[in-house]
Design a protein around this motif. Structure first.
Motif, short mmCIF file in Angstrom:
data_model
loop_
_atom_site.label_atom_id
_atom_site.label_comp_id
_atom_site.label_asym_id
_atom_site.label_seq_id
_atom_site.Cartn_x
_atom_site.Cartn_y
_atom_site.Cartn_z
N MET A 1 0.85 -1.19 0.00
CA MET A 1 0.00 0.00 0.00
C MET A 1 0.89 1.24 0.00
O MET A 1 1.86 1.33 0.75
CB MET A 1 -0.92 -0.01 1.23
CG MET A 1 -2.05 1.00 1.16
SD MET A 1 -3.22 0.76 2.53
CE MET A 1 -3.94 -0.82 2.04
N GLU A 2 0.55 2.22 -0.84
CA GLU A 2 1.36 3.42 -0.96
C GLU A 2 1.26 4.28 0.30
O GLU A 2 0.27 4.23 1.03
CB GLU A 2 0.92 4.24 -2.18
CG GLU A 2 1.19 3.56 -3.52
CD GLU A 2 0.83 4.45 -4.68
OE1 GLU A 2 0.45 5.61 -4.43
OE2 GLU A 2 0.93 3.99 -5.83
N ASN A 3 2.32 5.07 0.52
CA ASN A 3 2.32 5.98 1.65
C ASN A 3 1.21 7.02 1.53
O ASN A 3 0.87 7.45 0.43
CB ASN A 3 3.66 6.70 1.75
CG ASN A 3 4.73 5.86 2.42
OD1 ASN A 3 4.42 4.86 3.06
ND2 ASN A 3 5.98 6.25 2.26
N ILE A 4 0.67 7.42 2.67
CA ILE A 4 -0.27 8.55 2.72
C ILE A 4 0.57 9.82 2.78
O ILE A 4 1.35 10.02 3.72
CB ILE A 4 -1.20 8.45 3.94
CG1 ILE A 4 -2.03 7.16 3.89
CG2 ILE A 4 -2.09 9.68 4.03
CD1 ILE A 4 -2.98 7.09 2.71
N ASN A 5 0.44 10.67 1.79
CA ASN A 5 1.18 11.93 1.77
C ASN A 5 0.46 12.97 2.61
O ASN A 5 -0.74 13.21 2.43
CB ASN A 5 1.34 12.43 0.33
CG ASN A 5 2.24 11.54 -0.49
OD1 ASN A 5 3.26 11.04 0.01
ND2 ASN A 5 1.91 11.33 -1.75
N ILE A 6 1.20 13.59 3.51
CA ILE A 6 0.61 14.49 4.49
C ILE A 6 1.18 15.90 4.37
O ILE A 6 2.39 16.08 4.21
CB ILE A 6 0.85 13.95 5.91
CG1 ILE A 6 0.06 12.65 6.10
CG2 ILE A 6 0.45 14.97 6.99
CD1 ILE A 6 0.31 11.96 7.41
N GLY A 7 0.28 16.87 4.46
CA GLY A 7 0.67 18.27 4.56
C GLY A 7 0.33 18.77 5.95
O GLY A 7 -0.76 18.51 6.46
N VAL A 8 1.26 19.46 6.58
CA VAL A 8 1.06 19.97 7.94
C VAL A 8 0.98 21.48 7.91
O VAL A 8 1.85 22.15 7.34
CB VAL A 8 2.21 19.53 8.88
CG1 VAL A 8 2.01 20.12 10.28
CG2 VAL A 8 2.29 18.01 8.95
N ILE A 9 -0.07 22.03 8.52
CA ILE A 9 -0.25 23.48 8.60
C ILE A 9 0.01 23.91 10.04
O ILE A 9 -0.72 23.51 10.94
CB ILE A 9 -1.66 23.90 8.17
CG1 ILE A 9 -1.94 23.44 6.74
CG2 ILE A 9 -1.81 25.42 8.27
CD1 ILE A 9 -3.35 23.75 6.26
N GLY A 27 3.91 3.99 6.58
CA GLY A 27 2.65 4.25 5.88
C GLY A 27 2.33 5.71 5.70
O GLY A 27 1.31 6.06 5.10
N ALA A 28 3.20 6.58 6.20
CA ALA A 28 2.97 8.02 6.08
C ALA A 28 4.23 8.73 5.60
O ALA A 28 5.35 8.26 5.83
CB ALA A 28 2.52 8.61 7.41
N GLN A 29 4.01 9.85 4.97
CA GLN A 29 5.13 10.66 4.50
C GLN A 29 4.72 12.12 4.51
O GLN A 29 3.74 12.50 3.86
CB GLN A 29 5.53 10.24 3.09
CG GLN A 29 6.68 11.05 2.49
CD GLN A 29 7.07 10.55 1.12
OE1 GLN A 29 7.18 9.34 0.91
NE2 GLN A 29 7.25 11.45 0.18
N VAL A 30 5.44 12.94 5.27
CA VAL A 30 5.18 14.38 5.28
C VAL A 30 5.86 14.98 4.06
O VAL A 30 7.09 14.92 3.93
CB VAL A 30 5.70 15.04 6.57
CG1 VAL A 30 5.42 16.54 6.55
CG2 VAL A 30 5.06 14.40 7.80
N THR A 31 5.07 15.56 3.18
CA THR A 31 5.63 16.11 1.93
C THR A 31 5.70 17.63 1.93
O THR A 31 6.49 18.20 1.20
CB THR A 31 4.80 15.64 0.72
OG1 THR A 31 3.45 16.07 0.91
CG2 THR A 31 4.83 14.13 0.59
N LYS A 32 4.86 18.27 2.75
CA LYS A 32 4.85 19.74 2.72
C LYS A 32 4.43 20.29 4.07
O LYS A 32 3.54 19.73 4.73
CB LYS A 32 3.90 20.23 1.62
CG LYS A 32 4.01 21.71 1.30
CD LYS A 32 3.20 22.05 0.04
CE LYS A 32 3.80 21.42 -1.20
NZ LYS A 32 3.09 21.87 -2.44
N VAL A 33 5.06 21.37 4.51
CA VAL A 33 4.72 22.06 5.75
C VAL A 33 4.49 23.53 5.46
O VAL A 33 5.26 24.16 4.73
CB VAL A 33 5.84 21.91 6.82
CG1 VAL A 33 5.54 22.79 8.04
CG2 VAL A 33 5.98 20.46 7.24
#
Length: 344
Positions: A1-9, A27-33
């Motif tokens: 299963m692909e990583n869930i791409n996460i943006g953090v505000i 299972g998760a990947q932070v891509t943008k903050v």
């Protein structure tokens, strides 16, 4: 299963903890903050060179590669940011309290359900080993009938300017109470006062009333000389002391209570006996709560499950906070939660 791409505000007080955990869990990947302060974004780039940064949160909403948005900003901004994220088709994890009003909370719940998206509230303490153990003990009736829930959360600071001490500190204990107790309160009474002119209340006392003979009380204070994080839960069979500042034995179970001889016709002849048994401290899962919470968020997205701290849990907590705020203004007058809902 692909990583869930996460943006953090938001990368202020709580944001770094959220970014760290989501950057480390499988299972998760932070891509943008996103944060409006460039100096905070510089810290992100220094620690996580692969994460993109932006001062405009719209860049997260419009990014087609981002699956979920984590919001760690002041409560006054939660509704607009969460709604924009949901409308952009993103799953949402929003910091506590969920919104500034129950009306806003209901709107987010409706939007998430309409779009079949996960809406989860960062009630972090619910995911601690201590609170989950207390939930299991009560759910399996090991305490018997619950008589009271009594909580103290005090320290010196950190004074907030946008919310009072109830919204800042009691929100933790209300979320714990709503999770571990089998029933919900029907009414709230609260008193509080500010010792800083023009600023929100810095000390408050909040009482929740239930249909049964269960009562819950909360003492929160930004102006205490010591830091206390202690909860007592009393039952007909056993009692719990939960001290979050204890390094290891955070939960202690006491086989103590009373027995009443109700055979006498006269109340003056009624005998109350005291039962004193053993005390023990159960083994707890010491995994960091944010890691457990993050794994749960990812699992709910992948499996289409409802989170433990879903929008409804966030709404219940906000309703109590709203009622408490109204009661404080009325010097402790009882506010019924269903009447408040009708008014909304």
């Amino acid at each position: 299963m692909e990583n869930i791409n996460i943006g953090v505000i938001g990368y202020g007080y709580w944001g770094p903890n959220l970014v760290r955990n989501f950057a480390e869990i499988p299972g998760a990947q932070v891509t943008k903050v996103s944060d409006f302060k460039p100096e905070l974004l510089a810290k992100v780039q220094a620690r996580y060179p692969s994460i993109q940064v932006t001062t405009d949160c719209q860049d997260i909403f419009t990014d087609p590669h981002i699956d979920a948005v984590v919001i760690a900003t002041p409560v006054s901004t939660h509704f607009d940011l969460a709604l924009a994220a949901l409308q952009a088709g993103k799953h949402v994890l929003v910091e506590k309290p969920m919104t500034a009003s129950s009306k806003q909370a209901r709107r987010l719940i409706e939007e998430a359900e309409k779009r079949n998206l996960v809406l989860m509230v960062d009630h972090t303490f619910v995911y601690t080993g201590a609170v989950r153990k207390m939930h299991d003990l009560i759910a399996t009736n090991q305490l018997g009938d619950i008589y009271y829930y009594d909580s103290v959360r005090v320290n010196l600071g950190l004074f907030q300017h946008d919310v009072n001490v109830i919204w800042d500190l009691a929100v933790h204990d209300l979320s714990i109470m709503n999770y571990v107790l089998p029933s919900q309160p029907y009414a709230v009474s609260a008193t509080g006062i500010s010792h800083v002119p023009g600023e929100p209340e810095n000390i408050a006392y909040l009482t929740c009333f239930f249909e049964s003979n269960l009562i819950a009380h909360f003492h929160v204070n930004w102006l205490a000389p010591v830091k206390v994080r202690r909860t007592l839960i009393g039952g007909s069979q056993r009692m719990i002391v939960y001290d979050d500042l204890e390094p290891s034995e955070k939960v202690k179970i006491y086989d103590k209570g009373i027995t009443i001889n109700g055979n006498s016709e006269s109340v003056y002849e009624m005998l109350i006996g005291y039962r004193t048994g053993d005390m023990w401290s159960p083994k707890l899962d010491m995994t960091e709560a944010l890691r457990t919470e993050g794994l749960h968020f990812i699992d709910c997205i992948n499996q289409g499950k409802r989170p433990i701290t879903d929008g409804e849990a966030g709404l219940q907590t906000v309703k109590i906070l709203e009622a408490a705020t109204q009661s404080v203004k009325q010097r402790g007058q009882l506010v019924e939660l269903n009447l408040l809902e009708v008014a909304a």
